[in-house]
Design a protein around this motif. Structure first.
Motif, short mmCIF file in Angstrom:
data_model
loop_
_atom_site.label_atom_id
_atom_site.label_comp_id
_atom_site.label_asym_id
_atom_site.label_seq_id
_atom_site.Cartn_x
_atom_site.Cartn_y
_atom_site.Cartn_z
N ASN A 170 5.12 41.92 -10.51
CA ASN A 170 4.92 40.55 -10.92
C ASN A 170 3.34 40.40 -10.81
N ASN A 175 6.57 32.21 -10.69
CA ASN A 175 7.92 32.74 -11.05
C ASN A 175 8.84 32.48 -10.23
N THR A 177 12.08 33.20 -10.39
CA THR A 177 13.33 33.65 -10.82
C THR A 177 14.17 34.66 -9.75
N GLU B 398 11.15 37.68 -22.67
CA GLU B 398 11.50 39.06 -22.33
C GLU B 398 10.58 40.16 -22.69
N GLN B 401 7.34 40.05 -21.11
CA GLN B 401 7.35 40.68 -19.75
C GLN B 401 7.25 39.22 -18.87
N SER B 403 8.31 35.29 -17.27
CA SER B 403 9.38 34.81 -16.36
C SER B 403 10.24 33.71 -16.93
N SER B 421 14.15 38.69 -16.73
CA SER B 421 12.70 38.79 -15.87
C SER B 421 13.02 39.47 -14.64
#
Lengths: 457, 457
Positions: A170, A175, A177, B398, B401, B403, B421
Motif C-alpha cells: 500500500n 486505507n 479496508t 480498482e 489500485q 482503496s 483493494s
C-alpha cells in the motif's frame, strides 16, 4: 549446538546455487546462511524448511541488542543481503519501495537525494537493514517528532512460515479496508513472517536545524522544559535527549576527545533540537523559546550551536555510549517508564546499586518518548554480578509498571522479562497468534517465547 | 428478520436488570440492546452469548457510514453508552484514559480544559464514541498533521468473543514488548473484540491557527502547492482540503446561506490551515509561504481569514456536505487513490458519468492524505441507478489500485468491494484471524466478510 538437517541444506543449495548458501563457524549465529535473491526464492526456502521442520533465523544487520539474530539450536539463517534494491522512490506520493535487505543509511541517503527525509536514525544506521528495523519497530533519535518505524511503514510484503506470500504494498496514507495486516508483522521480530519488501512514507527534508545543550537544575524542571518546548515549537521539536551528570561528566572528562560545551556540576544536561523550514525565523524562534525557558528558571545554562561542527560535537557527546564499555563489563538496558515516574525510578535504581557493590550506573534517554537507557556494570570485573544487576533493574521496571523493552525488542535476551511488562492474558493471546501463523514454530524459534512456553499453551 | 434467542435475552436481563436491556422496533438496527456498565459486565454478556451462539453488534454512535452498526439477522446490540466516563486525564504524561462509550466531543473538550488537544475531528463529533472511532480507525480533518485514530491510541482494553478480558492500557510512547496487540483491534470494526477502554495520547493545544481559501488553476498546481506548503510550514500544516468547482459553486450559490469568499470559475478551491505556537510569527510566516506560492503561479487567488468567524465561515463551506443530499438521491463514496492518479481518476469518473444519464458528480477530499470523497446521484430520482453508479466508481478505484475505503471502513455496505483493494491472499489471512479470535462468528457477523465466506475459507 545441533546441526541443520543436511538434506534440507542440500535442497537449499540446489535452489540457490553455491553462492546462495554461506557456511560459517559461529558459536551464536547460524552456521548455514541462505541468501535468497527474490521474494519467490524466500517463499521456496520457507516451503522446503516448513516441510522438513527446519527452523530459520531471519537476519538483518545483526547489530540488534536483544540477540534476536542468534541461533538457539540447529536454525539456518536467512539473510536478505542480496535483496537490497531501492525499487522506487516516488517523489510525488513521497514514498519509497525498498527490499528488506537495504541498509538503513543507504535508504536515508537515497531519499535525501530527492530532497526527502526518511526520519529514522540511530547508531547502527550503517549496518541495520530496513527489514530488521521494521521487524524490531526501531526507534532512535527523532521519535518525538516522527514516531517509530511503525509510523513510517505504509505497506509491506511478507512471506509466512509455509511460504505463502502476502503482498500488501500500500502507498496510501488512508486505507481502511479490513484488518491492517502489516501491523501484525511490524515489531514481531521475525517470529511471524519474513519481511521481503516495504513501502515507506517519506517527509519533506527540513531546511533548518537548531540544536542546543541545556543545563537543568532538577527533574521537575526537565519535565516542565519538555512541555514548554513541545508547546512552543509547534510540530518541530525533534530531539529531547537527557543525560544524567555521570554520563555527561565522564564523556567530557579532562582527557576525553570531547570538550565540555557546558561546565560540569549540573543535575541534568539536555540536548534539544528542532527541525524546521525557515532558517532565519526558526533560529530566532528557537532562541526566544529557550530564552523564555531561562526566564522561568527551567534552564540554568545553555549553549546554542552556530555551525554544523558545533552541532555534531554535541551529538557526538550524546552518541558516544560505547565509551562506557571501556570502564569494565557493562549491561545496557533499554526501558520505558512514564515521565511522572522517571525521577523516582532512577532514584530507586541508584539506591539498589549502592546496596550491591556500588557499581557503575549511567542514565540517559529519549525523555520525550518515556525511554530511558541505563548502563549498569562494574569497573572491577571480579565484582560484576550480571544476575544481581539485571534483577535490580527489571524488578524496578516492574514495580513502576514500565516496559522492559522500549525500542530494542525482546529477542532472546529479554524473553524471560516479558511477563514483567505484559499480563498472562496478553502473552497467551500473542502465543495464539504465533501458533496460528507458525504452527511448526520454525520462524525465529525461542525468540519472544521459549519453545516450551508455546507448546505448553 | 430473525429474533434473538429468548433464553439468552432473559439471562442478560437477569445480569443487567431491566434498565440494562433496551427493546426497540427497528428494521435495520438490533431490536434488543444490552447496556453493560463495566468491563466485567461486557465479559459476562459475551460469555452468555458465546455459550449460546448468540451474535452481537457492538454499537457506538451509530453514525458510521458503512452500516457497520446494522443487524443482519438476530443479532443483539451491545451499547457502551453507560460506560462513558473519562477515567483520567494525566497532564504530565499527556494521556487520557476513557471508557469506550465516551462521546468524541466530550473527550476533546475535557482535554481542552487541561490545555491539551485530542486531535481527532470530523462531522459526527457529537455522536461518535471513542470506542467507535477506535474500532473504525477514524480519520477526519487533521490527519495530515496528527495521523488517524490508530496513531493516538497508546493502549486499550478489549473483551474477546469468549469473554476473555485483555487489559493493555499502556501509557508509554515506546513499548516494544512482544506483539503490539492493540493494532489487531484498531480498525477491525468490532469483528474481533469489544473495545471497553482506551488510553489516548494528547498533544499540546495549538496557540495559533491560520486558515486560507485558495483558488488554483490546475491539478498539477494543487499537487505542487501541497508539497510547497508541507515543505515550508514544518510540522504545522493541519489541513489541505480540496474542493472541485461543482462542490464550491453549489455550496456558495446565490441563494445559499454561505457567501463565496472567492469568486466562482476556478478549477480548484483549497482550504489550507496551519496550527502553530506563536500567533504573530505564524501569521507572518503563513502569509509569506502563501505569497511564495502565488509568486510561483501555484495560487491564482487567496483569502486569508482574520477572525474566528471568517475561519468558521470557510470551514462551514467545506463541511456542508449534507446540502448535496437536497439535490436528490446521492451515494457518498470515501476512497483513496495516490496523488499522482487523482486527476486522471476523477476524469475517468466524469467520463463514465456522462455515459450514464449525466448525474450529479461532486468531488472533494483530504488531498494531503490521498483521500477523496465523491458524491454520485441524480436530481431526478427516477433516473437514479444505484448499481450503475456504484460499479462505475468502484471499477475505477480498482483500475487505479485505490482503496474502496479511506476512512469510513467497510462494514456491510462495502463488504463486496473489499476484493477490489485486497488480494485473495490478504483476505484469507484476515479470515484466519477472524476464525482464531471469534470461531463462532458472534462478533458483528457479516461485517467485512459474509458468514458464508468465512465458513468456506
Amino acid at each position: 549446538m545441533d546441526e541443520p538437517d543436511t538434506q534440507v541444506v542440500e535442497q537449499l543449495r540446489q535452489l540457490l546455487g553455491d553462492s546462495g548458501v554461506r557456511l560459517q563457524a559461529d558459536d551464536v549465529m547460524p552456521e548455514v546462511v541462505v541468501k535468497p535473491g527474490s521474494t519467490a526464492e524466500v517463499s521456496e526456502i520457507l516451503k522446503i524448511c516448513h516441510a522438513a521442520d527446519q527452523a530459520l533465523v531471519p537476519l538483518g544487520g545483526k547489530t540488534g541488542l536483544a540477540s534476536g539474530h542468534f541461533r538457539t539450536g540447529s536454525e539456518i539463517g536467512i539473510s536478505l543481503e542480496r535483496m537490497h534494491a531501492i525499487e522506487e522512490i516516488d517523489p510525488l506520493n513521497r514514498t519509497m519501495t525498498v527490499q528488506a535487505g537495504c541498509i538503513l543509511q543507504v535508504a536515508v541517503e537515497a531519499a535525501g537525494e530527492e530532497g526527502l527525509l526518511l526520519p529514522l536514525d540511530f547508531g547502527a544506521r550503517g549496518s541495520a537493514t530496513i527489514g530488521g528495523t521494521v521487524a524490531t519497530n526501531a526507534g532512535g533519535n527523532m521519535v518525538i517528532r516522527y514516531g517509530m518505524m511503525r509510523e513510517m511503514v505504509l505497506g509491506l510484503e511478507v512471506v509466512l512460515a509455509d511460504g505463502t506470500i502476502i503482498t500488501s504494498l500500500n502507498k496510501m496514507i488512508k486505507n481502511n479496508t479490513g484488518y491492517d495486516l502489516k501491523q501484525w508483522f511490524i515489531g514481531a521480530e521475525g517470529t511471524l513472517g519474513v519481511i521481503t519488501r516495504v513501502v515507506l512514507r517519506l517527509r519533506p527534508e527540513p531546511k533548518s536545524q537548531n540544536t542546543a545543550l541545556l543545563a537543568v537544575d532538577d527533574f521537575s524542571s526537565v519535565a516542565k522544559l519538555l512541555h514548554w518546548l513541545d508547546g512552543n515549537t509547534a510540530g518541530t521539536l525533534s530531539a529531547f535527549e537527557v543525560m544524567w551528570p555521570e554520563f555527561y561528566e565522564f564523556i567530557t572528562r579532562e582527557d576525553s576527545v570531547h570538550t565540555a560545551p557546558l561546565p560540569h556540576g549540573s543535575a541534568f544536561y539536555v540536548l534539544v533540537e528542532t527541525l524546521g523550514s525557515d532558517p532565519q525565523a526558526d533560529a530566532e524562534s528557537f532562541e526566544n523559546v529557550l530564552g523564555g525557558a531561562m526566564e522561568q528558571g527551567l534552564v540554568a545554562d545553555a549553549v546554542l550551536t552556530r555551525s554544523q561542527a558545533e552541532r555534531n560535537a554535541i551529538w557526538e557527546i550524546r552518541d558516544d555510549v560505547l565509551e562506557f564499555f571501556k570502564l569494565g563489563p557493562i549491561i545496557p538496558f533499554d526501558v520505558s517508564v512514564t515521565l511522572d515516574k522517571v525521577e523516582s525510578f532512577v532514584s530507586d535504581i541508584r539506591s539498589g546499586v549502592k546496596q550491591l557493590n556500588d557499581p557503575i550506573c549511567i542514565v540517559f534517554g529519549h525523555l520525550g518518548d518515556s525511554n530511558l537507557h541505563v548502563l549498569l556494570g562494574n569497573s572491577d570485573a571480579g565484582d560484576f554480578d550480571y544476575q544481581a544487576l539485571e534483577s535490580l533493574l527489571y524488578d524496578t521496571v516492574e514495580r513502576y509498571q514500565g516496559s522492559v523493552s522500549a525500542e530494542h525488542g525482546v529477542g532472546l535476551s529479554k524473553r524471560e522479562q516479558l511477563p514483567r511488562s505484559r499480563s498472562e492474558a496478553e502473552l497467551q493471546l500473542m502465543i495464539r497468534m504465533k501458533k496460528m501463523l507458525d504452527p511448526k514454530n520454525i520462524l525465529n524459534p525461542n525468540k519472544l517465547f521459549a519453545a516450551e512456553k508455546i507448546s505448553a499453551a
